[in-house]
Design a protein around this motif. Structure first.
Motif, PDB file in Angstrom:
ATOM      1  N   LEU A  63      50.006  32.256   3.507  1.00  0.00           N
ATOM      2  CA  LEU A  63      50.976  31.942   2.463  1.00  0.00           C
ATOM      3  C   LEU A  63      50.648  32.679   1.171  1.00  0.00           C
ATOM      4  N   GLU A  64      49.378  32.703   0.821  1.00  0.00           N
ATOM      5  CA  GLU A  64      48.969  33.384  -0.402  1.00  0.00           C
ATOM      6  C   GLU A  64      49.170  34.891  -0.289  1.00  0.00           C
ATOM      7  N   ALA A  65      48.897  35.453   0.895  1.00  0.00           N
ATOM      8  CA  ALA A  65      49.087  36.888   1.101  1.00  0.00           C
ATOM      9  C   ALA A  65      50.550  37.279   0.974  1.00  0.00           C
ATOM     10  N   GLU A  66      51.432  36.332   1.280  1.00  0.00           N
ATOM     11  CA  GLU A  66      52.873  36.586   1.170  1.00  0.00           C
ATOM     12  C   GLU A  66      53.408  36.287  -0.228  1.00  0.00           C
ATOM     13  N   GLY A  67      52.518  35.974  -1.157  1.00  0.00           N
ATOM     14  CA  GLY A  67      52.933  35.759  -2.542  1.00  0.00           C
ATOM     15  C   GLY A  67      53.210  34.326  -2.917  1.00  0.00           C
ATOM     16  N   GLY A  68      52.949  33.393  -1.998  1.00  0.00           N
ATOM     17  CA  GLY A  68      53.202  31.993  -2.290  1.00  0.00           C
ATOM     18  C   GLY A  68      52.028  31.342  -2.994  1.00  0.00           C
ATOM     19  N   THR A  69      52.289  30.165  -3.538  1.00  0.00           N
ATOM     20  CA  THR A  69      51.241  29.366  -4.167  1.00  0.00           C
ATOM     21  C   THR A  69      50.941  28.188  -3.258  1.00  0.00           C
ATOM     22  N   ALA A  70      49.727  28.134  -2.739  1.00  0.00           N
ATOM     23  CA  ALA A  70      49.378  27.080  -1.781  1.00  0.00           C
ATOM     24  C   ALA A  70      47.902  26.754  -1.877  1.00  0.00           C
ATOM     25  N   ARG A  71      47.594  25.507  -1.588  1.00  0.00           N
ATOM     26  CA  ARG A  71      46.209  25.060  -1.520  1.00  0.00           C
ATOM     27  C   ARG A  71      46.076  24.121  -0.322  1.00  0.00           C
ATOM     28  N   GLY A  72      45.002  24.281   0.421  1.00  0.00           N
ATOM     29  CA  GLY A  72      44.806  23.473   1.618  1.00  0.00           C
ATOM     30  C   GLY A  72      43.981  22.228   1.354  1.00  0.00           C
ATOM     31  N   TYR A  73      44.354  21.145   2.038  1.00  0.00           N
ATOM     32  CA  TYR A  73      43.647  19.868   1.924  1.00  0.00           C
ATOM     33  C   TYR A  73      43.484  19.308   3.334  1.00  0.00           C
ATOM     34  N   THR A  74      42.229  19.083   3.734  1.00  0.00           N
ATOM     35  CA  THR A  74      41.962  18.572   5.065  1.00  0.00           C
ATOM     36  C   THR A  74      41.869  17.051   5.026  1.00  0.00           C
ATOM     37  N   VAL A  75      42.704  16.381   5.798  1.00  0.00           N
ATOM     38  CA  VAL A  75      42.685  14.922   5.854  1.00  0.00           C
ATOM     39  C   VAL A  75      43.317  14.474   7.161  1.00  0.00           C
ATOM     40  N   ASP A  76      42.909  13.321   7.630  1.00  0.00           N
ATOM     41  CA  ASP A  76      43.525  12.684   8.788  1.00  0.00           C
ATOM     42  C   ASP A  76      44.505  11.646   8.257  1.00  0.00           C
ATOM     43  N   VAL A  77      45.787  11.835   8.519  1.00  0.00           N
ATOM     44  CA  VAL A  77      46.807  10.949   7.938  1.00  0.00           C
ATOM     45  C   VAL A  77      46.700   9.523   8.459  1.00  0.00           C
ATOM     46  N   ARG A  78      45.901   9.281   9.494  1.00  0.00           N
ATOM     47  CA  ARG A  78      45.717   7.922  10.011  1.00  0.00           C
ATOM     48  C   ARG A  78      44.833   7.077   9.096  1.00  0.00           C
ATOM     49  N   ASP A  79      44.102   7.713   8.209  1.00  0.00           N
ATOM     50  CA  ASP A  79      43.141   7.044   7.337  1.00  0.00           C
ATOM     51  C   ASP A  79      43.799   6.777   5.986  1.00  0.00           C
ATOM     52  N   SER A  80      44.228   5.546   5.742  1.00  0.00           N
ATOM     53  CA  SER A  80      44.998   5.249   4.536  1.00  0.00           C
ATOM     54  C   SER A  80      44.183   5.461   3.264  1.00  0.00           C
ATOM     55  N   ALA A  81      42.899   5.107   3.284  1.00  0.00           N
ATOM     56  CA  ALA A  81      42.071   5.306   2.096  1.00  0.00           C
ATOM     57  C   ALA A  81      41.908   6.792   1.794  1.00  0.00           C
ATOM     58  N   ALA A  82      41.711   7.597   2.833  1.00  0.00           N
ATOM     59  CA  ALA A  82      41.586   9.040   2.644  1.00  0.00           C
ATOM     60  C   ALA A  82      42.895   9.634   2.136  1.00  0.00           C
ATOM     61  N   VAL A  83      44.009   9.113   2.623  1.00  0.00           N
ATOM     62  CA  VAL A  83      45.322   9.593   2.165  1.00  0.00           C
ATOM     63  C   VAL A  83      45.525   9.265   0.691  1.00  0.00           C
ATOM     64  N   ASP A  84      45.193   8.053   0.272  1.00  0.00           N
ATOM     65  CA  ASP A  84      45.314   7.685  -1.139  1.00  0.00           C
ATOM     66  C   ASP A  84      44.484   8.617  -2.018  1.00  0.00           C
ATOM     67  N   ALA A  85      43.252   8.911  -1.572  1.00  0.00           N
ATOM     68  CA  ALA A  85      42.386   9.816  -2.330  1.00  0.00           C
ATOM     69  C   ALA A  85      42.961  11.224  -2.362  1.00  0.00           C
TER      70      ALA A  85
END
Length: 261
Positions: A52-74
């Protein structure tokens, strides 16, 4: 039609490492959004964000498991601290386990629901709490046409997607008074790694196009599989200003396969 309201908006996209989620991230980044790309597969996510960045977009990656509600809130708190207020949420994370009901293991049923329905709940709740205070925002959940059409050996997937679709419409009703729109996009068979894995090494995508009477499955009237970008462009429309009076809608993007009314 030029879509407005996406440029400079922070867009959180789950399941962004591959398939439809990656296409959504690319489409929104191409429209000028600041994309928070979320996935539990760190390696694939890194590759997607770099592209995405190489194509000129603005993006940042975030690793999380959406099953974990506390991790999602953070995660949501971190995204807003680093990128700004989230104005767009796209729930595209999903898993597929196939098999007849009488043979389906508990683990596969539980994982399917915990990601496809529970993950949508966790992320939507965390983001909606913040959107309410700002009285604006757009949410789209990627469900499936299987949510409305019974499929042989797809009970867990179909039921979980039906749950996520109905949840999103209920969320849209609750949030409508705050000016927040919530919609659903329901793809049919789309040329993604998920579909390829379901077909197996010997599988032929033409079988999907033709349909299978033995499995009580019609083919695709448009005679082709969807591309991930076909789905992503539908999502982009629904989060744009041009869909400003559309909420609680379920948009089927399946080439007519569901014969949907």
């Amino acid at each position: 039609m030029e879509l407005t309201g996406i440029e400079s908006t922070v867009a959180l996209v789950t399941g962004a490492a591959q398939g439809i989620g990656a296409a959504v991230a690319a489409t929104l980044a191409g429209a000028g959004a600041h994309v928070a790309a979320v996935d539990r597969n760190a390696d694939r996510l890194t590759t997607t964000v770099a592209k995405l960045e190489a194509e000129g977009g603005t993006a940042r990656g975030y690793t999380v498991d959406v099953r974990d509600s506390a991790a999602v809130d953070a995660l949501v708190r971190r995204v807003e601290d680093e990128l700004g207020p989230i104005g767009i949420l796209v729930n595209a994370a999903g898993v597929l386990h196939t098999g007849r009901v009488v043979e389906l293991p508990d683990r596969q049923w539980d994982e399917t629901f915990s990601v496809n329905a529970g993950g949508v709940f966790n992320v939507s709740r965390a983001v909606a709490r913040r959107m309410i205070d700002r009285r604006r925002g757009a949410v789209v959940t990627v469900a499936s046409n299987a949510a409305g059409v019974p499929r042989v050996e797809m009970a867990a997937y179909a039921a979980s997607k039906a749950a996520s679709a109905q949840f999103t419409r209920c969320l849209g009703l609750e949030l409508s008074g705050y000016g927040i729109r919530c919609n659903v996009v329901s793809p049919g068979s789309t040329d993604t790694p998920m579909l390829r894995s379901m077909l197996g090494e010997e599988g032929d995508p033409r079988q999907v196009v033709e349909g299978s009477p033995a499995a009580y499955r019609v083919g695709i009237p448009l005679r082709k599989l969807a591309r991930p970008r076909d789905v992503a462009e539908a999502v982009a429309y629904l989060v744009s200003d041009q869909a400003g009076h559309v909420t609680m809608h379920d948009l089927y993007v399946d080439g007519g396969a569901a014969l949907h009314v």
